[in-house]
Design a protein around this motif. Structure first.
Motif, PDB file in Angstrom:
ATOM      1  N   GLU A 141      22.456  31.582 -20.464  1.00 24.59           N
ATOM      2  CA  GLU A 141      23.863  31.718 -20.835  1.00 24.59           C
ATOM      3  C   GLU A 141      24.673  32.230 -19.653  1.00 24.59           C
ATOM      4  O   GLU A 141      24.259  33.108 -18.901  1.00 24.59           O
ATOM      5  N   GLY A 142      25.839  31.655 -19.486  1.00 25.88           N
ATOM      6  CA  GLY A 142      26.713  32.039 -18.399  1.00 25.88           C
ATOM      7  C   GLY A 142      26.443  31.295 -17.110  1.00 25.88           C
ATOM      8  O   GLY A 142      27.199  31.429 -16.155  1.00 25.88           O
ATOM      9  N   SER A 143      25.357  30.508 -17.058  1.00 27.49           N
ATOM     10  CA  SER A 143      25.045  29.760 -15.845  1.00 27.49           C
ATOM     11  C   SER A 143      25.749  28.421 -15.874  1.00 27.49           C
ATOM     12  O   SER A 143      26.230  27.971 -16.918  1.00 27.49           O
ATOM     13  N   ARG A 144      25.783  27.806 -14.720  1.00 24.97           N
ATOM     14  CA  ARG A 144      26.429  26.498 -14.619  1.00 24.97           C
ATOM     15  C   ARG A 144      25.535  25.437 -15.237  1.00 24.97           C
ATOM     16  O   ARG A 144      24.340  25.356 -14.927  1.00 24.97           O
ATOM     17  N   LEU A 145      26.084  24.622 -16.133  1.00 23.39           N
ATOM     18  CA  LEU A 145      25.309  23.569 -16.785  1.00 23.39           C
ATOM     19  C   LEU A 145      25.162  22.372 -15.854  1.00 23.39           C
ATOM     20  O   LEU A 145      26.064  22.075 -15.068  1.00 23.39           O
ATOM     21  N   PRO A 146      24.030  21.662 -15.931  1.00 28.80           N
ATOM     22  CA  PRO A 146      23.846  20.494 -15.058  1.00 28.80           C
ATOM     23  C   PRO A 146      24.867  19.412 -15.374  1.00 28.80           C
ATOM     24  O   PRO A 146      25.150  19.138 -16.545  1.00 28.80           O
ATOM     25  N   PRO A 147      25.442  18.797 -14.342  1.00 25.45           N
ATOM     26  CA  PRO A 147      26.487  17.779 -14.569  1.00 25.45           C
ATOM     27  C   PRO A 147      25.881  16.435 -15.013  1.00 25.45           C
ATOM     28  O   PRO A 147      25.952  15.427 -14.306  1.00 25.45           O
ATOM     29  N   LEU A 148      25.288  16.415 -16.204  1.00 24.53           N
ATOM     30  CA  LEU A 148      24.557  15.241 -16.670  1.00 24.53           C
ATOM     31  C   LEU A 148      25.454  14.032 -16.889  1.00 24.53           C
ATOM     32  O   LEU A 148      24.980  12.892 -16.873  1.00 24.53           O
ATOM     33  N   GLU A 200      26.759  21.226 -26.996  1.00 23.06           N
ATOM     34  CA  GLU A 200      27.970  20.413 -26.892  1.00 23.06           C
ATOM     35  C   GLU A 200      28.033  19.682 -25.553  1.00 23.06           C
ATOM     36  O   GLU A 200      28.503  18.548 -25.471  1.00 23.06           O
ATOM     37  N   HIS A 201      27.562  20.364 -24.513  1.00 25.11           N
ATOM     38  CA  HIS A 201      27.559  19.738 -23.189  1.00 25.11           C
ATOM     39  C   HIS A 201      26.676  18.479 -23.192  1.00 25.11           C
ATOM     40  O   HIS A 201      27.067  17.431 -22.651  1.00 25.11           O
ATOM     41  N   MET A 202      25.525  18.549 -23.824  1.00 26.29           N
ATOM     42  CA  MET A 202      24.622  17.408 -23.877  1.00 26.29           C
ATOM     43  C   MET A 202      25.213  16.280 -24.718  1.00 26.29           C
ATOM     44  O   MET A 202      25.106  15.096 -24.361  1.00 26.29           O
ATOM     45  N   LYS A 203      25.841  16.615 -25.812  1.00 22.86           N
ATOM     46  CA  LYS A 203      26.471  15.588 -26.642  1.00 22.86           C
ATOM     47  C   LYS A 203      27.562  14.861 -25.859  1.00 22.86           C
ATOM     48  O   LYS A 203      27.717  13.638 -25.976  1.00 22.86           O
ATOM     49  N   GLY A 204      28.304  15.608 -25.039  1.00 26.47           N
ATOM     50  CA  GLY A 204      29.329  14.958 -24.216  1.00 26.47           C
ATOM     51  C   GLY A 204      28.721  14.018 -23.188  1.00 26.47           C
ATOM     52  O   GLY A 204      29.253  12.928 -22.938  1.00 26.47           O
ATOM     53  N   ALA A 205      27.600  14.415 -22.594  1.00 23.90           N
ATOM     54  CA  ALA A 205      26.943  13.562 -21.610  1.00 23.90           C
ATOM     55  C   ALA A 205      26.398  12.289 -22.259  1.00 23.90           C
ATOM     56  O   ALA A 205      26.534  11.181 -21.725  1.00 23.90           O
ATOM     57  N   LEU A 206      25.776  12.435 -23.438  1.00 22.24           N
ATOM     58  CA  LEU A 206      25.266  11.260 -24.148  1.00 22.24           C
ATOM     59  C   LEU A 206      26.404  10.299 -24.476  1.00 22.24           C
ATOM     60  O   LEU A 206      26.289   9.080 -24.272  1.00 22.24           O
ATOM     61  N   SER A 207      27.506  10.827 -24.979  1.00 29.79           N
ATOM     62  CA  SER A 207      28.643   9.966 -25.345  1.00 29.79           C
ATOM     63  C   SER A 207      29.217   9.255 -24.125  1.00 29.79           C
ATOM     64  O   SER A 207      29.583   8.070 -24.197  1.00 29.79           O
ATOM     65  N   ALA A 208      29.289   9.961 -23.008  1.00 31.01           N
ATOM     66  CA  ALA A 208      29.849   9.353 -21.801  1.00 31.01           C
ATOM     67  C   ALA A 208      29.014   8.161 -21.340  1.00 31.01           C
ATOM     68  O   ALA A 208      29.559   7.092 -21.017  1.00 31.01           O
ATOM     69  N   TRP A 209      27.710   8.309 -21.308  1.00 35.75           N
ATOM     70  CA  TRP A 209      26.855   7.208 -20.857  1.00 35.75           C
ATOM     71  C   TRP A 209      26.776   6.086 -21.888  1.00 35.75           C
ATOM     72  O   TRP A 209      26.662   4.904 -21.518  1.00 35.75           O
ATOM     73  N   LEU A 210      26.875   6.433 -23.163  1.00 36.77           N
ATOM     74  CA  LEU A 210      26.909   5.387 -24.192  1.00 36.77           C
ATOM     75  C   LEU A 210      28.163   4.527 -24.036  1.00 36.77           C
ATOM     76  O   LEU A 210      28.113   3.295 -24.173  1.00 36.77           O
ATOM     77  N   GLN A 211      29.288   5.156 -23.749  1.00 36.97           N
ATOM     78  CA  GLN A 211      30.520   4.398 -23.552  1.00 36.97           C
ATOM     79  C   GLN A 211      30.431   3.496 -22.320  1.00 36.97           C
ATOM     80  O   GLN A 211      31.091   2.457 -22.252  1.00 36.97           O
ATOM     81  N   ARG A 212      29.621   3.876 -21.355  1.00 37.91           N
ATOM     82  CA  ARG A 212      29.454   3.043 -20.157  1.00 37.91           C
ATOM     83  C   ARG A 212      28.529   1.856 -20.402  1.00 37.91           C
ATOM     84  O   ARG A 212      28.440   0.970 -19.559  1.00 37.91           O
ATOM     85  N   GLY A 213      27.826   1.848 -21.559  1.00 39.40           N
ATOM     86  CA  GLY A 213      27.073   0.654 -21.943  1.00 39.40           C
ATOM     87  C   GLY A 213      25.576   0.725 -21.763  1.00 39.40           C
ATOM     88  O   GLY A 213      24.925  -0.326 -21.750  1.00 39.40           O
ATOM     89  N   VAL A 214      24.994   1.914 -21.646  1.00 43.55           N
ATOM     90  CA  VAL A 214      23.549   1.993 -21.455  1.00 43.55           C
ATOM     91  C   VAL A 214      22.824   1.657 -22.754  1.00 43.55           C
ATOM     92  O   VAL A 214      23.378   1.744 -23.858  1.00 43.55           O
ATOM     93  N   GLY A 215      21.539   1.273 -22.620  1.00 44.19           N
ATOM     94  CA  GLY A 215      20.741   0.938 -23.793  1.00 44.19           C
ATOM     95  C   GLY A 215      20.013   2.107 -24.397  1.00 44.19           C
ATOM     96  O   GLY A 215      19.392   1.975 -25.452  1.00 44.19           O
ATOM     97  N   GLY A 216      20.078   3.284 -23.746  1.00 40.73           N
ATOM     98  CA  GLY A 216      19.408   4.444 -24.295  1.00 40.73           C
ATOM     99  C   GLY A 216      19.129   5.480 -23.232  1.00 40.73           C
ATOM    100  O   GLY A 216      19.660   5.419 -22.108  1.00 40.73           O
ATOM    101  N   PHE A 217      18.250   6.430 -23.595  1.00 37.89           N
ATOM    102  CA  PHE A 217      17.987   7.574 -22.717  1.00 37.89           C
ATOM    103  C   PHE A 217      16.509   7.926 -22.738  1.00 37.89           C
ATOM    104  O   PHE A 217      15.784   7.627 -23.687  1.00 37.89           O
TER     105      PHE A 217
END
Length: 495
Positions: A141-148, A200-217
């Motif tokens: 907590e309080g650390s910088r999250l990875p820019p996924l 929430e940070h991970m959900k934002g990263a998943l949504s961003a890559w989904l919008q770019r058209g990837v087939g999964g993770f």
């Protein structure tokens, strides 16, 4: 029946004798006939001979019709029933290929230029990672999250990534993004799983890559995460169909090292309806004796979790195997039920640098040297050189795509004596396959393969250590295996 019409007097002769105008013996006309009248036809049709003929013809017609109906019913009853083909997702219809973009192609444009290589292996998906910047990592907590959600600038732009997706679509490939926050052989999630901001940070990263058209993770080290969190991310991933067609997939990766740990993880995932799991399952068995190898591997399928078999990772190619054992490991990878996964370089026996490599220390793909060696390779040699291993992978990928038994059939273990492992792959009305492995360093002969399902003669489809003979038909009783050799044999379907 016809009756002769009455002859009329010749008008020109004034009613005198008739002249035969058409004949040769006189001057009269030939006889003329008219059809029977309606009453005469009815009387003739009512005669006994005609009634009997009509009855016989009617009886023959109905007997023939009933006979044909009975024959059709018998054919349908005796014909073997064909099992319906089970539904398969796109990632179950071929292999997955895992590649760090810098070492595989240099950047995204370089990766796009190598997609033909990936497709030639029978792959349906390309797992790319790391794509996000690696100079910052989170944890606690309080650390910088990875820019996924970001793309490493040195790999190219988001436009380059979009062009890569389109190029992959033309090759029949889906692109998956590896969103594992930390790369390497150790712990990969650290304190992120407990970080209240990370969800929430991970959900934002998943949504961003989904919008770019990837087939999964791919999320590696999934055993470090709460199952509820993985299920939530899985639902988010599958909520929208892929723009390239088919469903999206969240692929979990495991780094567990023992069979017992893996079985426990699979039982947990199976009970919760978890998605597919990628793991180095062969490596977890260690030096398991040949007769136990296949039963223990197949026990991992019992919880019902779709398995993606990997023999290594981008950080440890072919699990450190030597050149004699690598071909057999690849054969087993492609012929087990489930999805095979290759890490870049596995298909040519790429060697790791000394020590435990990190993403920046991985051996790059030797594209120029590989091309030169492919042109000079002799197919009759043992499969120990990079181009020969590559040829083996391509053959196995093509067979798995073409043969229903290898793509859909269950694996049935067979007894092949000490030092050997064997199993059948069968599907109704399709060619059956026998996979035979020598798991030790001594040659084997006179194998006790006496299963009634095996015919006396089989066809050798490929060997991991020798070229095919001019006549590939081999007697079952005379099969021989060199050290660490694997054979793939086929025979016609037997009801």
């Amino acid at each position: 029946m016809r009756k002769e019409a009455p002859r009329k007097p010749n008008a020109s002769s004034g009613g005198g004798p008739e002249e035969d105008l058409g004949g040769s013996g006189g001057g009269g006309s030939p006889p003329k006939f008219t059809g029977l009248g309606k009453e005469e036809l009815l009387r003739a049709a009512a005669a006994p001979p005609w009634r009997k003929a009509r009855t016989c013809l009617l009886l023959l017609f109905w007997l023939g019709w009933v006979g044909m109906l009975g024959a059709a019913a018998a054919i349908v009853a005796k014909a073997p029933s064909c099992r319906p083909l089970p539904p398969q997702h796109w990632w179950q219809q071929g292999a997955l290929y895992r590649a760090p973009p810098k070492q595989f192609g240099g950047d995204l444009k370089g990766v796009a230029a190598r997609l033909e290589h990936v497709a030639s292996l029978g792959a349906r998906g390309l797992i790319l990672g790391p794509l996000h910047p690696q100079n910052a990592s989170g944890g606690g907590e309080g650390s910088r999250l990875p820019p996924l959600e970001q793309l490493e600038p040195s790999l190219g732009s988001l436009q380059d990534f979009g062009e890569l997706l389109q190029a992959a679509k033309r090759k029949g490939l889906q692109v998956l993004v590896d969103l594992t926050p930390t790369f390497g052989e150790g712990k990969v999630w650290g304190g992120l799983a407990e970080d209240p901001q990370f969800k929430e940070h991970m959900k934002g990263a998943l949504s961003a890559w989904l919008q770019r058209g990837v087939g999964g993770f791919l999320l590696d080290g999934i055993e470090e995460l709460p199952l509820s969190l993985v299920s939530e991310w899985q639902n988010l991933t599958q909520a929208q169909p892929s723009p390239q067609g088919g469903s999206r997939v969240l692929l979990g990766g495991s780094r567990l090292q023992t069979l017992r740990e893996l079985q426990q993880l699979l039982e947990t995932l199976g009970g919760a309806g978890g998605g597919p799991l990628l793991g180095r399952f062969q490596e977890a068995l260690g030096d398991t004796p040949g007769p136990l190898l296949v039963p223990q591997l197949l026990s991992l399928l019992e919880p019902g979790v779709p398995l993606v078999w990997s023999v290594g990772s981008p950080w440890r190619h072919l699990a450190g195997l030597d050149h004699l054992r690598a071909p057999q490991t690849l054969l087993l990878l492609w012929t087990l039920p489930g999805t095979p996964a290759l890490s870049y370089g596995d298909e040519i026996g790429l060697q790791d640098p000394p020590g435990a490599p990190r993403p920046g220390q991985l051996s790059p793909m030797p594209w120029e040297r590989l091309q030169e060696e492919e042109e000079e390779a002799e197919p009759s040699q043992a499969l120990q050189t990079p181009p020969q291993l590559l040829s083996l992978c391509r053959q196995l990928g093509a067979l798995r795509s073409a043969e229903r038994s290898l793509a859909l059939g269950a694996a049935e273990p067979l007894q092949a004596g000490p030092g050997a492992a064997a199993f059948l792959r069968r599907w109704e009305q399709s060619e059956s396959f026998l996979v035979l492995l020598n798991t030790g360093g001594d040659s084997l002969s006179a194998l006790p393969l006496r299963d009634p399902r095996l015919p006396p003669t089989l066809t050798l489809r490929l060997s991991t250590h020798r070229a095919l003979p001019p006549d590939p038909r081999l007697p079952l009783a005379a099969l021989q295996l060199g050290p660490y050799e694997g054979l793939l044999l086929s025979f016609p379907h037997q009801p």
